[in-house]
Write a protein that holds these residues in place. Sequence first.
Motif, PDB file in Angstrom:
ATOM      1  N   TYR A  66       0.831  -1.206   0.000  1.00 39.04           N
ATOM      2  CA  TYR A  66       0.000   0.000   0.000  1.00 39.04           C
ATOM      3  C   TYR A  66       0.865   1.255   0.000  1.00 39.04           C
ATOM      4  CZ  TYR A  66      -3.657   3.240   1.638  1.00 39.04           C
ATOM      5  OH  TYR A  66      -4.524   4.285   1.760  1.00 39.04           O
ATOM      6  N   SER A  70       1.688   3.672  -3.651  1.00 36.39           N
ATOM      7  CA  SER A  70       1.274   5.078  -3.613  1.00 36.39           C
ATOM      8  C   SER A  70       2.473   6.018  -3.752  1.00 36.39           C
ATOM      9  CB  SER A  70       0.522   5.376  -2.318  1.00 36.39           C
ATOM     10  OG  SER A  70       1.335   5.134  -1.181  1.00 36.39           O
ATOM     11  N   LEU A 109       1.677   4.116 -12.752  1.00 33.27           N
ATOM     12  CA  LEU A 109       1.055   2.791 -12.814  1.00 33.27           C
ATOM     13  C   LEU A 109       2.043   1.764 -13.353  1.00 33.27           C
ATOM     14  CD1 LEU A 109      -1.489   0.956 -12.671  1.00 33.27           C
ATOM     15  CD2 LEU A 109      -2.030   1.715 -14.990  1.00 33.27           C
ATOM     16  N   GLN A 113       3.630  -1.181 -10.932  1.00 35.88           N
ATOM     17  CA  GLN A 113       3.302  -2.584 -11.205  1.00 35.88           C
ATOM     18  C   GLN A 113       4.552  -3.389 -11.566  1.00 35.88           C
ATOM     19  OE1 GLN A 113       0.088  -3.555 -10.362  1.00 35.88           O
ATOM     20  NE2 GLN A 113       0.331  -1.430  -9.688  1.00 35.88           N
ATOM     21  N   LEU A 136      -4.001  -8.026  -3.942  1.00 38.97           N
ATOM     22  CA  LEU A 136      -4.634  -7.345  -5.075  1.00 38.97           C
ATOM     23  C   LEU A 136      -5.420  -6.124  -4.593  1.00 38.97           C
ATOM     24  CD1 LEU A 136      -5.917 -10.428  -7.112  1.00 38.97           C
ATOM     25  CD2 LEU A 136      -4.020  -8.917  -7.720  1.00 38.97           C
ATOM     26  N   ARG A 137      -6.092  -6.275  -3.457  1.00 36.75           N
ATOM     27  CA  ARG A 137      -6.852  -5.151  -2.897  1.00 36.75           C
ATOM     28  C   ARG A 137      -5.916  -4.036  -2.436  1.00 36.75           C
ATOM     29  NH1 ARG A 137      -9.025  -7.764   0.956  1.00 36.75           N
ATOM     30  NH2 ARG A 137     -10.559  -8.730  -0.420  1.00 36.75           N
ATOM     31  N   ASP A 139      -2.980  -3.389  -3.648  1.00 38.23           N
ATOM     32  CA  ASP A 139      -2.440  -2.775  -4.857  1.00 38.23           C
ATOM     33  C   ASP A 139      -3.410  -1.737  -5.408  1.00 38.23           C
ATOM     34  OD1 ASP A 139      -0.992  -2.201  -7.141  1.00 38.23           O
ATOM     35  OD2 ASP A 139      -1.538  -4.061  -8.181  1.00 38.23           O
ATOM     36  N   LEU A 140      -4.676  -2.103  -5.513  1.00 35.91           N
ATOM     37  CA  LEU A 140      -5.691  -1.179  -6.029  1.00 35.91           C
ATOM     38  C   LEU A 140      -5.836   0.038  -5.128  1.00 35.91           C
ATOM     39  CD1 LEU A 140      -7.941  -0.424  -7.987  1.00 35.91           C
ATOM     40  CD2 LEU A 140      -9.492  -1.888  -6.666  1.00 35.91           C
ATOM     41  N   HIS A 141      -5.889  -0.182  -3.824  1.00 30.76           N
ATOM     42  CA  HIS A 141      -6.004   0.937  -2.892  1.00 30.76           C
ATOM     43  C   HIS A 141      -4.768   1.830  -2.949  1.00 30.76           C
ATOM     44  CE1 HIS A 141      -9.119  -1.306  -0.151  1.00 30.76           C
ATOM     45  NE2 HIS A 141      -9.548  -1.069  -1.369  1.00 30.76           N
ATOM     46  N   LEU A 143      -2.931   2.394  -5.583  1.00 29.78           N
ATOM     47  CA  LEU A 143      -3.037   3.204  -6.795  1.00 29.78           C
ATOM     48  C   LEU A 143      -3.975   4.396  -6.577  1.00 29.78           C
ATOM     49  CD1 LEU A 143      -3.252   0.394  -9.507  1.00 29.78           C
ATOM     50  CD2 LEU A 143      -1.345   1.983  -9.148  1.00 29.78           C
ATOM     51  N   LEU A 144      -5.094   4.151  -5.907  1.00 24.02           N
ATOM     52  CA  LEU A 144      -6.022   5.249  -5.618  1.00 24.02           C
ATOM     53  C   LEU A 144      -5.374   6.286  -4.705  1.00 24.02           C
ATOM     54  CD1 LEU A 144      -9.380   3.313  -5.060  1.00 24.02           C
ATOM     55  CD2 LEU A 144      -8.759   4.736  -7.020  1.00 24.02           C
TER      56      LEU A 144
END
Length: 246
Positions: A66, A70, A109, A113, A136-137, A139-141, A143-144
């Motif tokens: 996380y 970011s 991004l 990655q 995976l969660r 990673d997505l958080h 990025l946000l």
Amino acid sequence: MDRFGSSKLRITWALISLFVTGLVVMAVRGQQGEGGSQILLFGTAIPLGADSLRSYALGNLVGAMYWAVSLVVLLGAFVPVSQWTAAAARGERFKGFFAGTGLGFAHGLFLSQVALIPVWALSWRLIGEAFPPELLRADLHGLLLGLQMLLWSVLLSRLLKSSAGLALLLTLLLRELGPRLSFFLDFGQDLGWTAGQVKVLEVFVRLLPMAQLPSDPFSPLALPLSIGGPLVLGALAMLLPAGGRK
């Protein structure tokens, strides 16, 4: 995309990531047995005691991912975008803010990655699963959060025209402020706050980048405020007169 670094930079970044991935695959392995779990590092056993190998590995990898994702998004795009939005022409500033943020996020991004390839390999070597849902969660958080921090850093760099470094520092401090204010969301009414005051604080907290993994980043209130809020504020900041940095 050359504004954000040459193709040689991206190729070098990918090669370094692949090299580290190779080391991870060759040197790290997890073992779970009746007597407990352990990690083998270059053949040396590191006992974990009674802790589950999966919970230990994911407990550490989720937070690290996380933060790392970011920060890579932010640092990979901040300088080019802030320079673009410092242009003298208002139209060029708007172009730099919207197009630059989009291109910068795409660049971040890619970098983030690619940097995660060793992490996926480490997860596979430790728990036998390369893409667990928890990672995976995260990673997505991440990025946000990276996109949100990028928007805030560009906004602050427009307000603090004399120091891009100070804008970056304040962005990182805002990330740490959000979790501290969350205490008042939970206990504000117990401290004598009205429901309206707590609601206003909740909207403000949603605008800030969060150092903690969010529980509901896609809720109807969270996503529009966390991304749309700094996006609107940043667009308004582009209307400010141009001023050179000292």
